[in-house]
Scaffold this active site. Structure first.
Site, short mmCIF file in Angstrom:
data_model
loop_
_atom_site.label_atom_id
_atom_site.label_comp_id
_atom_site.label_asym_id
_atom_site.label_seq_id
_atom_site.Cartn_x
_atom_site.Cartn_y
_atom_site.Cartn_z
N TRP A 156 -3.55 -1.37 -1.26
CA TRP A 156 -3.65 -2.82 -2.22
C TRP A 156 -3.98 -3.96 -1.25
CZ3 TRP A 156 -2.82 -4.55 -6.90
CH2 TRP A 156 -2.38 -5.89 -7.21
N LYS A 188 10.79 -13.95 -21.56
CA LYS A 188 10.96 -12.78 -21.13
C LYS A 188 11.87 -12.22 -22.34
CE LYS A 188 8.80 -11.64 -18.41
NZ LYS A 188 7.88 -12.87 -18.30
N HIS A 248 15.50 -33.71 -30.77
CA HIS A 248 14.46 -34.36 -31.76
C HIS A 248 13.95 -32.97 -32.64
CE1 HIS A 248 14.32 -37.70 -29.32
NE2 HIS A 248 14.41 -36.93 -28.50
N ARG A 253 1.51 2.06 -5.81
CA ARG A 253 1.75 0.93 -5.03
C ARG A 253 0.29 0.31 -4.30
NH1 ARG A 253 6.25 1.00 -2.07
NH2 ARG A 253 5.15 0.11 -0.44
N ASN A 264 0.83 -0.87 6.26
CA ASN A 264 1.08 -1.49 4.73
C ASN A 264 2.01 -2.45 5.33
OD1 ASN A 264 2.21 -2.28 2.46
ND2 ASN A 264 3.88 -0.93 2.56
N GLY A 265 1.44 -3.69 4.86
CA GLY A 265 2.24 -5.11 4.97
C GLY A 265 1.26 -6.08 5.44
N GLU A 300 10.21 -19.76 -19.39
CA GLU A 300 9.98 -18.51 -19.15
C GLU A 300 11.13 -17.40 -19.41
OE1 GLU A 300 8.79 -14.90 -16.99
OE2 GLU A 300 7.83 -16.54 -17.93
N GLU A 327 9.61 -11.13 -25.09
CA GLU A 327 8.78 -9.97 -24.89
C GLU A 327 9.39 -8.33 -24.81
OE1 GLU A 327 5.65 -10.25 -21.62
OE2 GLU A 327 7.02 -11.62 -21.01
N LYS A 367 -0.55 -5.24 -20.26
CA LYS A 367 -0.19 -5.90 -18.99
C LYS A 367 -1.44 -6.87 -18.59
CE LYS A 367 1.76 -6.61 -15.19
NZ LYS A 367 2.94 -7.39 -15.23
N CYS A 410 0.88 -1.19 -0.16
CA CYS A 410 -0.21 0.04 0.17
C CYS A 410 0.78 1.08 0.10
CB CYS A 410 -0.93 0.20 1.30
SG CYS A 410 -1.77 -1.57 1.54
C1 AGP Z 1 4.26 -11.80 -19.16
O1 AGP Z 1 5.19 -11.35 -18.84
C2 AGP Z 1 3.23 -11.15 -19.86
N1 AGP Z 1 2.69 -10.12 -19.52
C3 AGP Z 1 1.93 -12.22 -20.10
O2 AGP Z 1 2.40 -13.47 -20.67
C4 AGP Z 1 1.07 -12.62 -19.00
O3 AGP Z 1 1.97 -13.43 -18.23
C5 AGP Z 1 -0.04 -13.32 -19.34
O4 AGP Z 1 -0.91 -12.35 -20.13
C6 AGP Z 1 -0.93 -13.72 -18.33
O5 AGP Z 1 -1.32 -12.45 -17.61
P1 AGP Z 1 -2.11 -12.62 -16.24
O6 AGP Z 1 -1.07 -13.32 -15.11
O7 AGP Z 1 -2.47 -11.43 -15.80
O8 AGP Z 1 -3.35 -13.64 -16.24
#
Ligand code: AGP
Length: 609
Positions: free
Chosen positions: A74, A486, A505, A27, A100-101, A482, A489, A604, A2
């Site tokens: 939050w 990253k 393969h 935050r 906050n916490g 992952e 992306e 996002k 928060c």
């Molecule tokens: C991850 O870096 C991306 N922003 C994207 O793959 C994300 O993980 C995916 O859209 C799922 O989002 P969520 O966890 O909010 O459901």
């Protein structure tokens, strides 16, 4: 996570608090409130929703006074609404707190206080602090500082707490784990959970340490430890601009969130691990023996956390697990029944594919559990149970701290199921619980400057590569996936993640001297197998970037570049190992001049199909 603000001086406290909260809304932004002392009265105003709701109300009916505290929330305990918003006051309205916490033992404290006649209005853990301090206040002849100090000696957990009392022209505050910074003005004092809130008023800051308590008054401040001993803290001159400050002095939100992982993980684990018994308490009312199989459903980075979860749950709890990308699950007419536990994983709780997949699983009769970051999000309203990861707001589009906290939550879930279903002994449970408990420290170590510098150098050396390949085995096969995601992306470099044993393969055809191949080869039962895959890459001239556990000098001979990561238990290693891959991607993208926080073509939270 928060946002907290406090002010004592001669300005309008309302104005200082609202401008501070506006700079801290990143935050937490699901509700906000202020408490302002006007003479011998404290007025509290709080409102659910964005800060604008509260500002609108205060502009219409302003509060006068030159001492006040403010909070933007939050939510962790209790849904975002007016009652659960902070500040929380005692019944007589004289003592008011913001927090906050997470208070780990709030339920025990609350039961005791209720038994002694205290009446609670909210569902929050924080309100317990107001009543506990009030109780001490009456015992210490109205010494507010002493009341707070004694109350905190009974509190376990993370807190940045700020307290005011109608009979005292002072502000008392304390912090453990959650941040607090003080702003030193001419004849006025400021307090906030982060620098941005204070920059318009002063650049003279005091960063409070874990275990510090502080009393702010019109003519200054005094800092003590929780035992009451005076401690000295330096006043530092801060020359950040407001935007830099919101990023905590980091260049981007993504880098800030990478460095927030130790605290985020602490909040994910807090109150859930019981060292003495080796038990995990998840505060969900799911019967661990009420289902025969598990479906994990998610998208993107959350899906990879699900793959780690599959490995951990099958290994530890011996329950069959299927993992699906949500956009496929919802249309493949999945075999679901009441014997199925459907687990959806999501940072935002709003991703439409995952939400619709959740509805599909419910239509099939499945019991549903969410591993979610955003409180009050759409998915949490439709789930039977939600295990919150408490990673705090994640602003960078490329998910980092939410991922490590999701994997931390999957580990706790696997442990909980295994202990409850008797597939793991108490001893083995304790060993894994201790390994989980060590995660914040191990991630802190993974972020040590020398390691980060090394990763930056390797990233910049290979930044102009056309392609990248990431390999891993076992519980770290998803780590490779992952890592590749990253890099894709934020750097826009084509990258593939693959289970190392699968490379021969097909993807082995990609290998030549221009292809950097990142291999996660940390301590594990499969290390030897992984090293033989490394030799297959070397034999075809690939550039091997090897992630090795600290001290593994023997396998360094198989690499062009070695990135050492802190040694950890195999089952928790995906959390520690991914940090190096987050940084590798970050420094590659930064070197290529990419907008790391807002990468092209991405959002996002993906709320369209
Ligand atoms: C991850 O870096 C991306 N922003 C994207 O793959 C994300 O993980 C995916 O859209 C799922 O989002 P969520 O966890 O909010 O459901």
């Amino acid at each position: 996570m928060c946002g907290i603000v406090g002010y004592i001086g001669s300005r309008s406290a309302q104005q200082v608090l609202l401008s501070g909260l506006a700079r801290l809304e990143y935050r937490g932004y699901d509700s906000a409130g202020v408490a302002i002392m006007d003479g011998e009265q404290i007025q509290v105003r709080k409102k659910a929703g964005k800060l604008a709701n509260l500002s609108g109300e205060l502009l219409a009916l302003p509060l006068s006074g030159t001492l006040g505290i403010g909070h933007t929330r939050w939510a962790t305990h209790g849904l975002p609404n007016d009652t659960n918003a902070h500040p929380h006051a005692t019944e007589d309205g004289r003592l008011v707190i913001i927090h906050n916490g997470i208070i780990e033992n709030y339920l025990t404290l609350k039961e005791g206080l209720m038994a002694r006649g205290h009446v609670f209005l909210s569902q929050t853990d924080s309100e317990v602090l107001a009543h506990l301090i009030e109780e001490k206040y009456d015992l210490v002849n109205g010494n507010l500082y002493e009341a707070v100090r004694q109350a905190l000696s009974e509190v376990r957990g993370a807190y940045g707490i700020v307290v005011t009392h109608a009979l005292h022209r002072e502000i008392v505050a304390a912090r453990t784990v959650s941040p607090l910074v003080m702003g030193v003005g001419e004849g006025e004092m400021f307090l906030a959970s982060d620098v941005p809130a204070l920059l318009p008023y002063t650049r003279r800051m005091v960063f409070l340490h874990d275990g510090d308590m502080v009393v702010l008054s019109d003519d200054g401040f005094r800092v003590t430890d929780l035992a009451g001993n005076a401690v000295a803290r330096t006043v530092e001159q801060i020359d950040w601009d407001a935007e830099a400050a919101e990023k905590g002095g980091y260049d981007t939100y993504m880098l800030k969130e990478i460095y927030e992982q130790p605290v985020a993980l602490t909040n994910t684990l807090i109150g859930r691990l019981h060292d003495e018994t080796g038990e995990v308490n998840l505060d969900i009312d799911l019967d661990p023996s009420s289902f025969k199989r598990i479906s994990i459903i998610a998208c993107g980075t959350a899906y990879y956390a699900g793959l780690v979860g599959e490995y951990l749950i099958e290994q530890l709890a011996r329950i069959p697990v299927e993992v699906d990308v949500a956009s496929e699950y919802r249309y493949r007419d999945p075999l679901v029944s009441k014997d199925t536990l459907a687990i959806v994983i999501s940072q935002s709780g709003e991703t439409i594919d995952t939400l619709e997949a959740l509805r599909e699983a419910k239509r099939g009769g499945a019991r549903t559990l969410g591993i979610i970051n955003a409180k009050g999000s759409s998915m949490t309203r439709e789930l039977d149970d939600t295990l919150y990861i408490h990673a705090g707001p994640e602003i960078g589009v490329a998910s980092t701290k939410a991922y490590t906290s999701m994997v931390g939550a999957m580990l706790m879930l696997a442990l909980w199921l295994a202990r409850a279903r008797g597939t793991l002994t108490q001893e083995a449970g304790k060993e894994l619980l201790h390994a989980a408990r060590a995660l914040p420290r191990l991630v802190e170590e993974a972020l040590e400057p020398a390691r980060v510098e090394r990763i930056k150098a390797v990233a910049e050396k290979y930044a102009h590569s056309r392609d990248y390949l990431f390999l891993g085995r076992g519980v770290n096969a998803p780590t490779a996936l992952e890592g590749a995601l990253k890099l894709k992306e934020i750097s826009y470099i084509h990258a593939e993640g693959y289970a190392a044993g699968e490379m021969k393969h097909g993807p082995i055809a990609l290998i030549d001297a221009a292809l950097p191949v990142v291999v996660v080869a940390t301590e594990s039962r499969l290390l030897e197998k992984t090293i033989s895959n490394v030799q297959e890459v070397r034999a075809r001239g690939g550039q091997v970037i090897l992630l090795l556990s600290d001290g593994d000098t023997e396998n360094a001979q198989h690499a062009d570049e070695v990135l050492y990561v802190p040694r950890s238990h195999e089952m928790v290693s995906p959390v520690v190992n991914v940090v190096a891959l987050q940084l590798l991607s970050y420094f590659t993208a930064a070197h290529l001049g990419r907008d790391v926080d807002k990468p092209r073509n991405l959002a996002k939270s993906v709320t369209v199909e």
